[in-house]
Design a protein around this motif. Structure first.
Motif, short mmCIF file in Angstrom:
data_model
loop_
_atom_site.label_atom_id
_atom_site.label_comp_id
_atom_site.label_asym_id
_atom_site.label_seq_id
_atom_site.Cartn_x
_atom_site.Cartn_y
_atom_site.Cartn_z
N LEU A 1 0.83 -1.19 0.00
CA LEU A 1 0.00 0.00 0.00
C LEU A 1 0.88 1.26 0.00
O LEU A 1 2.04 1.23 0.44
CB LEU A 1 -0.90 0.02 1.25
N ASP B 1 -1.49 5.24 3.45
CA ASP B 1 -2.67 4.41 3.73
C ASP B 1 -2.40 3.31 4.74
O ASP B 1 -3.32 2.58 5.11
CB ASP B 1 -3.19 3.78 2.44
N SER C 1 -4.14 3.85 8.34
CA SER C 1 -5.60 3.73 8.23
C SER C 1 -6.01 2.31 7.88
O SER C 1 -7.06 1.84 8.31
CB SER C 1 -6.12 4.71 7.17
N ALA C 2 -5.18 1.59 7.11
CA ALA C 2 -5.50 0.21 6.77
C ALA C 2 -5.52 -0.67 8.00
O ALA C 2 -6.42 -1.50 8.20
CB ALA C 2 -4.49 -0.32 5.76
N GLU D 1 -8.64 0.17 10.05
CA GLU D 1 -9.85 -0.35 9.40
C GLU D 1 -9.94 -1.86 9.56
O GLU D 1 -11.03 -2.42 9.79
CB GLU D 1 -9.84 0.01 7.91
N SER E 1 -12.22 1.22 3.84
CA SER E 1 -11.99 2.38 2.98
C SER E 1 -10.60 2.92 3.25
O SER E 1 -10.24 3.21 4.39
CB SER E 1 -13.04 3.46 3.21
N LEU E 2 -9.82 3.04 2.18
CA LEU E 2 -8.49 3.62 2.27
C LEU E 2 -8.50 4.87 1.41
O LEU E 2 -8.51 4.80 0.18
CB LEU E 2 -7.43 2.64 1.78
N SER F 1 -9.81 -4.34 -4.58
CA SER F 1 -10.47 -3.07 -4.86
C SER F 1 -11.87 -3.29 -5.42
O SER F 1 -12.12 -4.22 -6.18
CB SER F 1 -9.64 -2.26 -5.86
#
Length: 744
Positions: A214, A218, A221-222, A225, A236-237, A265
């Motif tokens: 990634l 991101d 946040s990954a 999440e 959501s990234l 995706s």
């Protein structure tokens, strides 16, 4: 906004000075609009559900792909560990083994971590690409792996992760030590797996990210999440949605827990949903417009029965009994009188027309049946002759040798016999006596593969199109024969358009009602899958259409065709339980529609690879039952040349008596299907009761009309005449589970 109830709507329509046509039109338009909206809502919900299921399946497939790659790496490491353990044993655990081996055969991409430890788990020597990876570090990690008693594990060292394999080595039953071989799971490996699986890869130990593909922005946040979604579901990234799926790659209660996460995706799925949304809006508007027009036409027609009846009465007064009255489907008295008059006139006309049509269909059916029996009998006798010709030609070629001056003549004889074989098989296809190997098929898949070949068979000035039917049902047919049907129809369509044109192949589901079946003899009511081939070529007149399926009938010039292409199509379709319908007019092209019965079974998986054939020691005895003397002698000669002991009989009864009188064990029966006194299938069943272990090979040039579905014994093989020595010996070796004598 308040909705108007049904009584209020009725009262409103009555208060307005509207015509009868308008009063019928408005309520029906409202109903059509409501049904169309509900239908489009259901369709969109179904598309969204399918898209979600597809993205989840793709994520699962990506996980499986990555796991397969890791298993392959582990297998390579295991082989390296075996070799290192053997060398360590030979050197009695000498620590210099690691250094020596790392400078020799281990300089490869397969592994980059080596260690050797004694029986107590103390690391004697270690070699790694990781800076600072000491014996103490290796001992700590090795101790943890030995504690959980695993032959493979993952080692995490200062943010670097290694896939390792442990291999103990022994001496006289005593554990001498353990060798470790490993390979780093690097950023490049992660990127390669990401490219292979078309997804993003994330490897993390507990909540610490080890590897990822990634963008740096991101990563945090990954992880958040994934923790929120319990490592599975939609995340959501940034502005892009993904579907995440995580699996552990360390087993049991191992610490730290290393997990592999695949993020797929939603971009493609969302794009498809957006397109479907626009399409559904267009379809909704189109359906409403078409429905409104249709309702208007119906309303208009319902207001005109009196005018039509008045015209009919005036024509009757003038003595015109053929005046065209439009049928009114209402229930009032005027409509009933109109229909009664029209039905009476139409019934007499249709009765005579149907009588003539049925008589023509009966004559055509009787003619095709008689021609089929004649062609089958000729093909059967001809196959026996071709078996003798090809068999003796092969013997003659073997005895002459490749350098003999006459070997060219034997080659020409064999080639001519092969062309005759092709001709007889086309005749057998027409008369429905060929041997089929039916399977459950998806016609869309089969035709799609065939189209790759068909596009090269037709001229470039012909536009070729394939329209695959949606939710297409399954059929049970021989895939090779269906491919032949499609190829013959496409080639014929191309020949009908010498100046170019358009050719369309289409599949769809079809339901034949009783009424449809009566108009399309010999169709039967039921559920079908249709394969159609349509062109805009020269077309055919009625006289030509009546004869196109006759063997050797052709409209092509001399030397351009044998006239067996459509006859073969007719036979294959009939033998597969379907029927074929042709629509054509001169100058308007032609459309061939093939209807195959729809089945509920699933598509059969590809057959598993046959088990290895082992050489069986000892002489095998084969009983040959064949009423044609020349074929019988040839088959015996083939088998004897391969080392088999052969018993012969000229018919089924003689073969059964020979088996009953013989004291030796008969390993296999080679029998013709159609013989005097006793059929080959009956002979096989009776011999099975005498010698249950006997194997059976059926030989025939065709299958006759009396064959039943349970006629053959189980696990029997089939050879079609004419056969060669190679074919017979190979099938016999397969039957008896031994290597072909020709290859020994």
């Amino acid at each position: 906004m308040a909705f108007t109830s049904a009584p209020q709507m009725t009262s409103l329509l009555r208060s307005l000075q509207l015509s009868l046509r308008t009063k019928l039109f408005l309520p029906l338009v409202f109903v059509i609009a409501g049904l169309t909206g509900a239908t489009l809502f259901v369709v969109r919900h179904s598309v969204e559900t399918q898209a979600q299921a597809q993205i989840e399946q793709e994520a699962s497939n990506a996980i499986l792909m990555v796991q397969a790659a890791l298993n392959q790496r582990e297998l390579i490491l295991s082989k390296k560990a075996d070799l290192l353990a053997m060398v360590a044993y030979m050197r009695n655990g000498d620590p210099s083994t690691i250094e020596d081996m790392s400078e020799d055969a281990w300089q490869s991409n397969d592994c980059d971590l080596f260690a050797i430890a004694n029986a107590k788990g103390n690391v004697l020597s270690v070699h790694s690409i990781a800076v600072g990876f000491s014996s103490a570090s290796a001992k700590e990690l090795l101790g943890h792996s030995l504690k959980i008693n695993r032959s493979s594990d993952w080692w995490l060292y200062h943010g670097r992760i290694f896939q390792i394999v442990l291999k103990p080595y022994y001496g006289e039953g005593t554990l001498l030590g353990t060798v470790v071989v490993g390979r780093e799971f690097s950023d490049k490996d992660a990127r390669d797996l990401s490219s292979m699986s078309s997804s993003q890869i994330l490897v993390h130990a507990n909540d610490t990210t080890v590897l990822n593909t990634l963008p740096a922005a991101d990563i945090v946040s990954a992880v958040e999440e994934l923790r929120r979604s319990q490592r599975r579901g939609r995340v959501s990234l940034g502005d892009e949605p993904f579907f995440a799926m995580s699996v552990p790659i360390t087993a049991g209660d191992a610490e730290p827990t290393i997990r592999l996460t695949v993020l797929k995706s939603y971009e493609n799925a969302l794009a498809a949903l957006t397109q479907s949304k626009h399409l559904l809006i267009v379809l909704g508007i189109s359906a409403l417009a078409i429905g409104g027009l249709f309702v208007y036409v119906i309303a208009d027609r319902l207001t005109r029965p009196l005018a039509a009846l008045a015209g009919g009465v005036r024509a009757l007064e003038m003595g015109d009994y053929a005046y065209p009255l439009k049928r009114d489907m209402g229930s009032d008295e005027v409509a009933q009188v109109t229909r009664a008059f029209d039905d009476m006139r139409t019934t007499l006309r249709q009765t005579e027309s149907q009588k003539q049509e049925l008589e023509g269909q009966l004559r055509q059916s009787q003619k095709m049946e008689a021609m089929g029996r004649l062609a089958g009998g000729v093909a059967h006798d001809f196959n026996n002759l071709l078996t003798v010709i090809k068999g003796n030609t092969s013997f003659l070629a073997e005895r002459l040798g490749p350098e003999h001056r006459l070997i060219k003549l034997t080659t020409q004889i064999d080639g001519a016999a092969d062309r005759a074989v092709s001709l007889t098989r086309q005749l057998l296809a027409f008369c429905r006596m060929q041997v089929l190997q039916p399977k459950i098929l998806d016609l869309n898949e089969l035709v799609s593969e065939m189209c790759k070949l068909l596009r090269r068979l037709i001229p470039e000035d012909i536009a070729f199109n394939f329209r695959a039917g949606e939710s297409l049902g399954r059929v049970k047919a021989d895939p090779g024969q269906i491919e032949q049907v499609l190829m013959n129809l496409v080639v014929n369509a191309g020949d009908a358009m010498p100046g170019g044109g358009s050719l369309t192949v289409e599949t769809r589901n079809a339901t034949i009602s009783e009424q449809d079946a009566s108009r399309r003899a010999p169709a039967s009511p039921g559920q079908y899958v249709t394969l159609s081939v349509a062109d805009n070529g020269m077309g055919m007149d009625a006289e030509t259409r009546a004869r196109i399926f006759e063997p050797f009938f052709t409209t092509k010039e001399q030397g351009k065709g044998t006239g067996l292409g459509l006859a073969t199509v007719y036979g294959i379709v009939k033998q597969s339980g379907g029927f074929i319908w042709v629509e054509s007019e001169p100058g308007s092209g032609a459309r061939f529609e093939i209807y195959l019965p729809r089945v509920a079974d699933r598509v059969e998986p590809a057959s598993a690879q046959k088990e290895e054939i082992t050489i069986s020691k000892g002489l095998k005895t084969v009983l040959v039952a064949e009423d044609e003397e020349a074929v019988r002698e040839l088959a015996c000669e083939f088998l004897k040349s391969a080392g088999y002991d052969v018993l012969t009989a000229s018919n089924g009864a003689e073969a059964l008596a020979l088996a009953q009188a013989s004291k030796q064990h008969i390993h296999a029966l080679l029998t013709d299907l159609v013989m005097p006194k006793m059929r080959g299938s009956e002979l096989a069943k009776r011999l099975k009761t005498l010698q249950p272990q006997i194997k059976v090979i059926y030989v025939s040039g065709y299958l006759d009309y009396q064959q039943s579905g349970n006629e053959f014994v189980e696990e029997a093989l089939f050879i079609q005449k004419p056969f060669t020595r190679t074919t017979l010996i190979a099938r016999m070796a397969e039957l008896l589970k031994e290597d072909s004598p020709l290859l020994v």
